[in-house]
Design a protein around this motif. Structure first.
Motif, short mmCIF file in Angstrom:
data_model
loop_
_atom_site.label_atom_id
_atom_site.label_comp_id
_atom_site.label_asym_id
_atom_site.label_seq_id
_atom_site.Cartn_x
_atom_site.Cartn_y
_atom_site.Cartn_z
N PHE A 175 -3.35 -6.28 -8.08
CA PHE A 175 -4.56 -6.90 -8.62
C PHE A 175 -5.81 -6.35 -7.94
O PHE A 175 -6.82 -6.06 -8.59
N ALA A 176 -5.74 -6.18 -6.61
CA ALA A 176 -6.90 -5.66 -5.87
C ALA A 176 -7.22 -4.24 -6.29
O ALA A 176 -8.40 -3.88 -6.46
N TYR A 177 -6.20 -3.39 -6.48
CA TYR A 177 -6.44 -2.02 -6.92
C TYR A 177 -7.04 -1.98 -8.32
O TYR A 177 -7.92 -1.17 -8.62
N ALA A 178 -6.57 -2.85 -9.22
CA ALA A 178 -7.11 -2.88 -10.57
C ALA A 178 -8.60 -3.23 -10.55
O ALA A 178 -9.39 -2.65 -11.30
N LYS A 179 -8.98 -4.15 -9.67
CA LYS A 179 -10.40 -4.52 -9.57
C LYS A 179 -11.24 -3.36 -9.05
O LYS A 179 -12.43 -3.27 -9.35
N GLN A 180 -10.63 -2.47 -8.27
CA GLN A 180 -11.36 -1.33 -7.70
C GLN A 180 -11.28 -0.08 -8.59
O GLN A 180 -11.65 0.99 -8.17
N ASP A 181 -10.75 -0.26 -9.79
CA ASP A 181 -10.62 0.87 -10.73
C ASP A 181 -9.68 1.95 -10.19
O ASP A 181 -9.99 3.14 -10.27
N PRO A 215 -4.31 -15.50 -12.37
CA PRO A 215 -3.56 -16.68 -11.90
C PRO A 215 -2.35 -16.30 -11.04
O PRO A 215 -2.06 -16.97 -10.05
N ASP A 216 -1.67 -15.20 -11.41
CA ASP A 216 -0.53 -14.74 -10.59
C ASP A 216 -1.00 -14.35 -9.19
O ASP A 216 -0.36 -14.69 -8.18
N ALA A 232 3.37 -0.51 -17.30
CA ALA A 232 3.34 -1.14 -15.97
C ALA A 232 3.16 -2.64 -16.10
O ALA A 232 2.40 -3.11 -16.95
N PRO A 233 3.85 -3.43 -15.28
CA PRO A 233 3.62 -4.88 -15.30
C PRO A 233 2.17 -5.18 -14.90
O PRO A 233 1.62 -4.52 -14.02
N ARG A 234 1.54 -6.12 -15.57
CA ARG A 234 0.17 -6.48 -15.22
C ARG A 234 0.17 -7.77 -14.41
O ARG A 234 0.76 -8.77 -14.84
#
Length: 494
Positions: free
Chosen positions: A346-352, A248-249, A242-244
């Motif tokens: 990005f928001a979902y990644a921060k929320q695990d 900064p993005d 998956a693209p990360r």
């Protein structure tokens, strides 16, 4: 429904605004995507407005020429005799099939609503709206006059430049030195713009300038506030390949999204909206402003989409836990926005939430590829996103996008399969707007394969389900069937 539809690449939104405002100021009923009604399906609204418009202005820039969506809208307008092309960039490689159609040259337009270039566009648009032919001789005369005027202005500008240089040399030589006027400070500029907002008199260009100033203030303490959050989220694993979306993005997307949404909201007729935007632009009043904007957005209305977008962008950058929810609300109103998908990843990644983060990243990458006409990459990325979509709404959107990619590649059997799958999801959810949109696209794919009978059945079934199907669509799909039936009918004995 509006008489005039403006088609353009999303990257050119700020450049197109003056044209839209100029035509509206001349009494034309114009639709462009800032007129979206909250709660409506974004793509469906576009389909509906495009079908209803009597004139379709296509704004050609390099970004527009590269956009599959703009090319599709332009193709429909051309085929139906509604196309009014204009050119904003010099040297644009206009797509095949459109080069022979004269595009009004706005490359030298300064944005003045009273400029003669706008009059030429207005004349072409009114001819389409009123169903008459353009007076070619009169238009050519206007063009010649405009060309002469531009030459004169160029000469005058050159003379003025020489005079400025001469004056500068004179001043620098110390002879009768002229004291320059004190420059306008940022604070003076801000005060003038804030006064216009309070009076509800700010123009589009002024709103853009103020939005940039507010963005600078709103985001100036972002890095200090979120350094720990960045360190905590940087190592979260996503689905393989998956693209990360990096911080900064995400922040770059948040800045641009906030500025764009704020420029719209600063012109909102509701004084509460304008006041709340000004509050979120200052760190000291940000929290109160966000609460006010959240409350207003929950009321619905035309302001909801840009409010959710502004809230989500700022909340993401400042580490607010509600960022994902605000961005989801914004995405529901405008799923075509690539920046929303990147910020959501990005928001979902921060929320695990790794699966949802990966799915959003794949969709954003797929939309990016589609906007560059890289259909193979777009299809591959959207296919990867499909099983990761968490709900019926996002799943049907991705299915529809896969259908659009296949249609752009002229793979009509694949497009039909994807649109049919999307229709199935819409039917299960009783999503009438979704049925209306994808039934139209499914019928088009069937017609392209010579299956007019199936297309006719598709549209009639959609209408029975309560979907909006125009008479033009029905006539196009069912005309041959009706003709065949008439020709095969047996005349009863007299």
């Amino acid at each position: 429904m509006a008489d005039v539809f403006i088609s353009y690449a999303s990257e050119d939104r700020d450049r197109v605004r003056p044209l839209a405002e100029a035509l509206i100021g001349r009494g034309l009923n114009v639709w462009w995507d800032r007129a979206l009604v909250a709660g409506d399906d974004y793509a469906r609204v576009i389909e509906r407005e495009l079908a209803a418009a009597k004139a379709v202005i296509v704004v050609w820039t390099q970004s527009a020429a590269d956009s599959a969506f703009v090319r599709d809208e332009a193709g429909r307008a051309r085929d139906q005799g509604r196309l009014v092309p204009v050119m904003l960039d010099r040297g644009v490689q206009i797509p095949l099939g459109f080069g022979a159609i004269h595009a009004e040259d706005l490359t030298a337009w300064n944005g003045d609503a009273s400029a003669p270039q706008v009059s030429l566009v207005e004349e072409a648009v009114r001819a389409r709206v009123e169903g008459r032919s353009v007076d070619g001789a009169a238009v050519q005369a206007k063009r010649r006059k405009l060309t002469a005027r531009i030459r004169v202005m160029s000469i005058l500008a050159a003379v003025a430049m020489v005079l400025v240089i001469a004056a500068s040399v004179y001043v620098l030589s110390g002879q009768n030195a002229v004291r320059e006027a004190a420059p306008v400070t940022r604070q003076d500029q801000l005060a003038q713009l804030l006064d216009l907002v309070a009076k509800g008199q700010i123009t589009g260009d002024q709103a853009l300038e103020l939005a940039r100033l507010l963005q600078d203030d709103a985001f100036k303490d972002v890095a200090a506030e979120t350094a720990e959050a960045e360190a905590a989220s940087s190592g979260r694993p996503l689905v393989a390949d998956a693209p990360r979306v990096t911080r900064p993005d995400a922040v770059a997307a948040a800045r641009a999204s906030f500025s764009d949404a704020a420029a719209t909201l600063l012109q909102d007729p509701d004084a509460r909206v304008r006041a709340a935007v000004l509050k979120v632009g200052q760190p000291a009043t940000r929290k109160a402003g966000l609460e006010e904007m959240w409350t207003i957005a929950r009321e619905g209305g035309a302001s909801a989409a840009p409010i959710w977008r502004a809230c989500g962008a700022l909340m993401l950058a400042t580490g607010d836990d509600r960022a994902a929810l605000a961005l989801e609300n914004a995405r529901a109103l405008n799923p075509q926005d690539k920046a929303l998908w990147r910020m959501l990843s990005f928001a979902y990644a921060k929320q695990d939430r790794p699966r949802e983060a990966a799915g959003a990243a794949f969709v954003g990458a797929g939309l990016d590829a589609a906007s560059s006409s890289d259909w193979t990459s777009a299809s591959a990325r959207l296919e990867r996103a499909l099983p990761l979509m968490p709900d019926a709404q996002t799943r049907s959107f991705v299915l529809g996008q896969l259908g659009d990619v296949a249609a752009a590649s002229e793979d009509w059997p694949a497009a039909e399969a994807r649109y049919r799958a999307a229709l199935g999801v819409h039917g299960d959810q009783k999503n009438i707007a979704g049925i209306s949109m994808d039934a139209s696209k499914l019928a088009r794919a069937q017609i392209k394969q010579g299956e007019d009978g199936r297309a006719c059945t598709t549209l009639r079934r959609a209408r029975q389900q309560g979907a909006t199907v125009t008479q033009e669509e029905l006539r196009a799909a069912c005309a041959d069937i009706t003709t065949t039936r008439r020709q095969g009918a047996v005349t009863p004995p007299g």
